[in-house]
Design a protein around this motif. Structure first.
Motif, PDB file in Angstrom:
ATOM      1  N   ASP A  73       0.638   5.254   8.379  1.00  0.00           N
ATOM      2  CA  ASP A  73      -0.682   5.229   7.743  1.00  0.00           C
ATOM      3  C   ASP A  73      -1.531   4.064   8.238  1.00  0.00           C
ATOM      4  O   ASP A  73      -2.575   3.763   7.653  1.00  0.00           O
ATOM      5  CB  ASP A  73      -0.552   5.173   6.216  1.00  0.00           C
ATOM      6  N   MET A  74      -1.137   3.433   9.323  1.00  0.00           N
ATOM      7  CA  MET A  74      -1.901   2.304   9.848  1.00  0.00           C
ATOM      8  C   MET A  74      -3.322   2.718  10.244  1.00  0.00           C
ATOM      9  O   MET A  74      -4.281   1.974  10.019  1.00  0.00           O
ATOM     10  CB  MET A  74      -1.186   1.688  11.052  1.00  0.00           C
ATOM     11  N   THR A  75      -3.478   3.904  10.827  1.00  0.00           N
ATOM     12  CA  THR A  75      -4.807   4.346  11.250  1.00  0.00           C
ATOM     13  C   THR A  75      -5.730   4.505  10.057  1.00  0.00           C
ATOM     14  O   THR A  75      -6.909   4.119  10.099  1.00  0.00           O
ATOM     15  CB  THR A  75      -4.716   5.667  12.027  1.00  0.00           C
ATOM     16  N   ARG A  76      -5.228   5.050   8.982  1.00  0.00           N
ATOM     17  CA  ARG A  76      -6.046   5.226   7.784  1.00  0.00           C
ATOM     18  C   ARG A  76      -6.465   3.883   7.192  1.00  0.00           C
ATOM     19  O   ARG A  76      -7.587   3.735   6.708  1.00  0.00           O
ATOM     20  CB  ARG A  76      -5.279   6.062   6.752  1.00  0.00           C
ATOM     21  N   LEU A  77      -5.588   2.918   7.213  1.00  0.00           N
ATOM     22  CA  LEU A  77      -5.934   1.604   6.680  1.00  0.00           C
ATOM     23  C   LEU A  77      -6.934   0.887   7.584  1.00  0.00           C
ATOM     24  O   LEU A  77      -7.789   0.145   7.095  1.00  0.00           O
ATOM     25  CB  LEU A  77      -4.667   0.758   6.516  1.00  0.00           C
ATOM     26  N   SER A  78      -6.837   1.106   8.868  1.00  0.00           N
ATOM     27  CA  SER A  78      -7.751   0.427   9.797  1.00  0.00           C
ATOM     28  C   SER A  78      -9.128   1.084   9.842  1.00  0.00           C
ATOM     29  O   SER A  78     -10.121   0.442  10.167  1.00  0.00           O
ATOM     30  CB  SER A  78      -7.154   0.379  11.206  1.00  0.00           C
ATOM     31  N   GLU A  79      -9.189   2.378   9.513  1.00  0.00           N
ATOM     32  CA  GLU A  79     -10.457   3.116   9.521  1.00  0.00           C
ATOM     33  C   GLU A  79     -10.618   3.833   8.180  1.00  0.00           C
ATOM     34  O   GLU A  79     -10.386   5.039   8.067  1.00  0.00           O
ATOM     35  CB  GLU A  79     -10.485   4.133  10.672  1.00  0.00           C
ATOM     36  N   PRO A  80     -11.028   3.114   7.120  1.00  0.00           N
ATOM     37  CA  PRO A  80     -11.059   3.705   5.777  1.00  0.00           C
ATOM     38  C   PRO A  80     -11.896   4.960   5.650  1.00  0.00           C
ATOM     39  O   PRO A  80     -11.593   5.833   4.832  1.00  0.00           O
ATOM     40  CB  PRO A  80     -11.638   2.573   4.918  1.00  0.00           C
ATOM     41  N   ARG A  81     -12.927   5.105   6.469  1.00  0.00           N
ATOM     42  CA  ARG A  81     -13.822   6.250   6.316  1.00  0.00           C
ATOM     43  C   ARG A  81     -13.203   7.577   6.777  1.00  0.00           C
ATOM     44  O   ARG A  81     -13.729   8.642   6.463  1.00  0.00           O
ATOM     45  CB  ARG A  81     -15.134   5.999   7.060  1.00  0.00           C
ATOM     46  N   ILE A  82     -12.104   7.504   7.524  1.00  0.00           N
ATOM     47  CA  ILE A  82     -11.456   8.755   7.919  1.00  0.00           C
ATOM     48  C   ILE A  82     -10.471   9.223   6.843  1.00  0.00           C
ATOM     49  O   ILE A  82     -10.004  10.354   6.881  1.00  0.00           O
ATOM     50  CB  ILE A  82     -10.725   8.632   9.271  1.00  0.00           C
ATOM     51  N   ALA A  83     -10.168   8.345   5.903  1.00  0.00           N
ATOM     52  CA  ALA A  83      -9.150   8.653   4.899  1.00  0.00           C
ATOM     53  C   ALA A  83      -9.799   9.169   3.622  1.00  0.00           C
ATOM     54  O   ALA A  83      -9.778   8.529   2.585  1.00  0.00           O
ATOM     55  CB  ALA A  83      -8.299   7.422   4.609  1.00  0.00           C
ATOM     56  N   VAL A  84     -10.413  10.336   3.713  1.00  0.00           N
ATOM     57  CA  VAL A  84     -11.092  10.919   2.554  1.00  0.00           C
ATOM     58  C   VAL A  84     -10.499  12.286   2.255  1.00  0.00           C
ATOM     59  O   VAL A  84     -10.040  12.997   3.147  1.00  0.00           O
ATOM     60  CB  VAL A  84     -12.613  11.043   2.800  1.00  0.00           C
TER      61      VAL A  84
ATOM     62  N   SER B 203       0.851  -1.186   0.000  1.00  0.00           N
ATOM     63  CA  SER B 203       0.000   0.000   0.000  1.00  0.00           C
ATOM     64  C   SER B 203       0.890   1.240   0.000  1.00  0.00           C
ATOM     65  O   SER B 203       1.693   1.436   0.917  1.00  0.00           O
ATOM     66  CB  SER B 203      -0.892  -0.006   1.249  1.00  0.00           C
ATOM     67  N   THR B 204       0.742   2.090  -1.026  1.00  0.00           N
ATOM     68  CA  THR B 204       1.564   3.304  -1.074  1.00  0.00           C
ATOM     69  C   THR B 204       1.107   4.341  -0.055  1.00  0.00           C
ATOM     70  O   THR B 204       1.912   5.149   0.395  1.00  0.00           O
ATOM     71  CB  THR B 204       1.562   3.950  -2.472  1.00  0.00           C
ATOM     72  N   HIS B 205      -0.187   4.324   0.270  1.00  0.00           N
ATOM     73  CA  HIS B 205      -0.697   5.216   1.313  1.00  0.00           C
ATOM     74  C   HIS B 205      -2.117   4.795   1.674  1.00  0.00           C
ATOM     75  O   HIS B 205      -2.722   3.975   0.986  1.00  0.00           O
ATOM     76  CB  HIS B 205      -0.637   6.686   0.895  1.00  0.00           C
ATOM     77  N   GLY B 206      -2.640   5.369   2.761  1.00  0.00           N
ATOM     78  CA  GLY B 206      -3.854   4.855   3.344  1.00  0.00           C
ATOM     79  C   GLY B 206      -5.162   5.424   2.861  1.00  0.00           C
ATOM     80  O   GLY B 206      -6.193   5.139   3.467  1.00  0.00           O
ATOM     81  N   HIS B 207      -5.188   6.218   1.811  1.00  0.00           N
ATOM     82  CA  HIS B 207      -6.465   6.732   1.323  1.00  0.00           C
ATOM     83  C   HIS B 207      -7.301   5.591   0.747  1.00  0.00           C
ATOM     84  O   HIS B 207      -6.794   4.746   0.005  1.00  0.00           O
ATOM     85  CB  HIS B 207      -6.248   7.826   0.285  1.00  0.00           C
ATOM     86  N   TRP B 208      -8.588   5.618   1.050  1.00  0.00           N
ATOM     87  CA  TRP B 208      -9.434   4.447   0.818  1.00  0.00           C
ATOM     88  C   TRP B 208      -9.476   4.011  -0.642  1.00  0.00           C
ATOM     89  O   TRP B 208      -9.548   2.813  -0.930  1.00  0.00           O
ATOM     90  CB  TRP B 208     -10.861   4.725   1.321  1.00  0.00           C
ATOM     91  N   GLU B 209      -9.422   4.974  -1.573  1.00  0.00           N
ATOM     92  CA  GLU B 209      -9.588   4.581  -2.974  1.00  0.00           C
ATOM     93  C   GLU B 209      -8.413   3.747  -3.491  1.00  0.00           C
ATOM     94  O   GLU B 209      -8.543   3.040  -4.489  1.00  0.00           O
ATOM     95  CB  GLU B 209      -9.806   5.813  -3.864  1.00  0.00           C
ATOM     96  N   HIS B 210      -7.275   3.817  -2.808  1.00  0.00           N
ATOM     97  CA  HIS B 210      -6.116   3.018  -3.202  1.00  0.00           C
ATOM     98  C   HIS B 210      -6.019   1.715  -2.405  1.00  0.00           C
ATOM     99  O   HIS B 210      -5.245   0.819  -2.774  1.00  0.00           O
ATOM    100  CB  HIS B 210      -4.831   3.820  -2.993  1.00  0.00           C
ATOM    101  N   ALA B 211      -6.760   1.650  -1.312  1.00  0.00           N
ATOM    102  CA  ALA B 211      -6.630   0.520  -0.389  1.00  0.00           C
ATOM    103  C   ALA B 211      -7.904  -0.317  -0.259  1.00  0.00           C
ATOM    104  O   ALA B 211      -7.946  -1.264   0.525  1.00  0.00           O
ATOM    105  CB  ALA B 211      -6.237   1.048   0.991  1.00  0.00           C
ATOM    106  N   ALA B 212      -8.926  -0.006  -1.042  1.00  0.00           N
ATOM    107  CA  ALA B 212     -10.249  -0.604  -0.855  1.00  0.00           C
ATOM    108  C   ALA B 212     -10.247  -2.125  -0.920  1.00  0.00           C
ATOM    109  O   ALA B 212     -10.989  -2.790  -0.200  1.00  0.00           O
ATOM    110  CB  ALA B 212     -11.224  -0.041  -1.899  1.00  0.00           C
ATOM    111  N   ASP B 213      -9.431  -2.711  -1.791  1.00  0.00           N
ATOM    112  CA  ASP B 213      -9.442  -4.172  -1.984  1.00  0.00           C
ATOM    113  C   ASP B 213      -8.239  -4.875  -1.371  1.00  0.00           C
ATOM    114  O   ASP B 213      -7.948  -6.025  -1.720  1.00  0.00           O
ATOM    115  CB  ASP B 213      -9.537  -4.508  -3.476  1.00  0.00           C
ATOM    116  N   LEU B 214      -7.554  -4.232  -0.448  1.00  0.00           N
ATOM    117  CA  LEU B 214      -6.407  -4.886   0.185  1.00  0.00           C
ATOM    118  C   LEU B 214      -6.828  -6.148   0.934  1.00  0.00           C
ATOM    119  O   LEU B 214      -6.166  -7.189   0.845  1.00  0.00           O
ATOM    120  CB  LEU B 214      -5.723  -3.928   1.160  1.00  0.00           C
ATOM    121  N   VAL B 215      -7.928  -6.066   1.685  1.00  0.00           N
ATOM    122  CA  VAL B 215      -8.352  -7.210   2.504  1.00  0.00           C
ATOM    123  C   VAL B 215      -8.779  -8.401   1.644  1.00  0.00           C
ATOM    124  O   VAL B 215      -8.296  -9.516   1.860  1.00  0.00           O
ATOM    125  CB  VAL B 215      -9.458  -6.787   3.496  1.00  0.00           C
TER     126      VAL B 215
END
Length: 212
Positions: A83-94, A55-67
């Motif tokens: 960027d762990m917090t952003r990955l764990s809480e996708p809705r804050i990364a907008v 993951s290059t960074h935690g914004h949701w549009e780049h990380a949506a299908d990681l799981v």
């Protein structure tokens, strides 16, 4: 180096499947919404085993299908600890508070990576460059042999990542961009949005960043 670009989600984020040859290992860089199925089909077509998901960074549009991609391949997800917090809480990364973010599962990286670390996969060696500014934990991956830079949202064709968002920092962004001047001009840049470019073509942006 073979590179397959996958575009997904409402923001047309771009992820990359990178491999040397059919039947070998691959590395996945970013996982936009809906990309897991596309990655899976490409892996089957080329008989690939996934070594790493980065993951290059935690914004949701780049990380949506990681799981789902992690579940399908068993490959570890790698990210910078900041960027762990952003990955764990996708809705804050907008980037836009009015944006409608789909419900996404929390992602906990399997491997935390830091500046200067080298990720080896499929016969390639990707140097981790910590390049904060767009987010605190933004990274680029640089493969010196192929002169390829996977830049996330740091640098795009004729543009740079936003710093006027939660977690953004303009001075850090400028310092991160200036670091790229040390790389060969012929380096091809694969951004998180849009078409690829080269450092030579974007040198004017990098020099502006260096000037502050």
């Amino acid at each position: 180096m073979h590179i397959e670009a996958i575009v997904g989600g409402p923001r047309a984020a771009v992820g990359y499947l990178v491999f040397r040859q059919d039947g070998g290992e691959c590395i996945v860089i970013d996982a936009p919404l809906g990309s897991a199925q596309v990655y899976g089909a490409l892996m089957r077509d080329h008989d690939l085993t996934t070594a790493l998901i980065v993951s290059t960074h935690g914004h949701w549009e780049h990380a949506a299908d990681l799981v789902p991609l992690n579940a399908a391949t068993g490959a570890p997800v790698c990210a910078h600890p900041w960027d762990m917090t952003r990955l764990s809480e996708p809705r804050i990364a907008v980037e836009d508070e009015s944006e409608k973010v789909p419900h996404l599962p929390s992602c906990r990286p399997d491997r935390l990576v830091r500046d200067g670390e080298v990720l080896e996969a499929g016969g390639f060696a990707f140097e981790v460059m910590h390049t904060p500014g767009h987010t605190p934990g933004s990274i680029c991956l640089y493969e010196a042999g192929a002169q390829a830079l996977f830049a996330g949202d740091l640098l795009t064709r004729n543009g740079v990542g936003r710093a006027d968002i939660p977690g953004g920092n303009n001075s850090h962004l400028l310092a991160s961009l200036a670091r790229l001047l040390a790389l060969p001009e012929g380096t091809r840049v694969y951004p998180g949005h849009g078409l690829s470019t080269t450092l030579k073509a974007e040198r004017w942006l990098l020099e502006l960043a260096q000037a502050g």
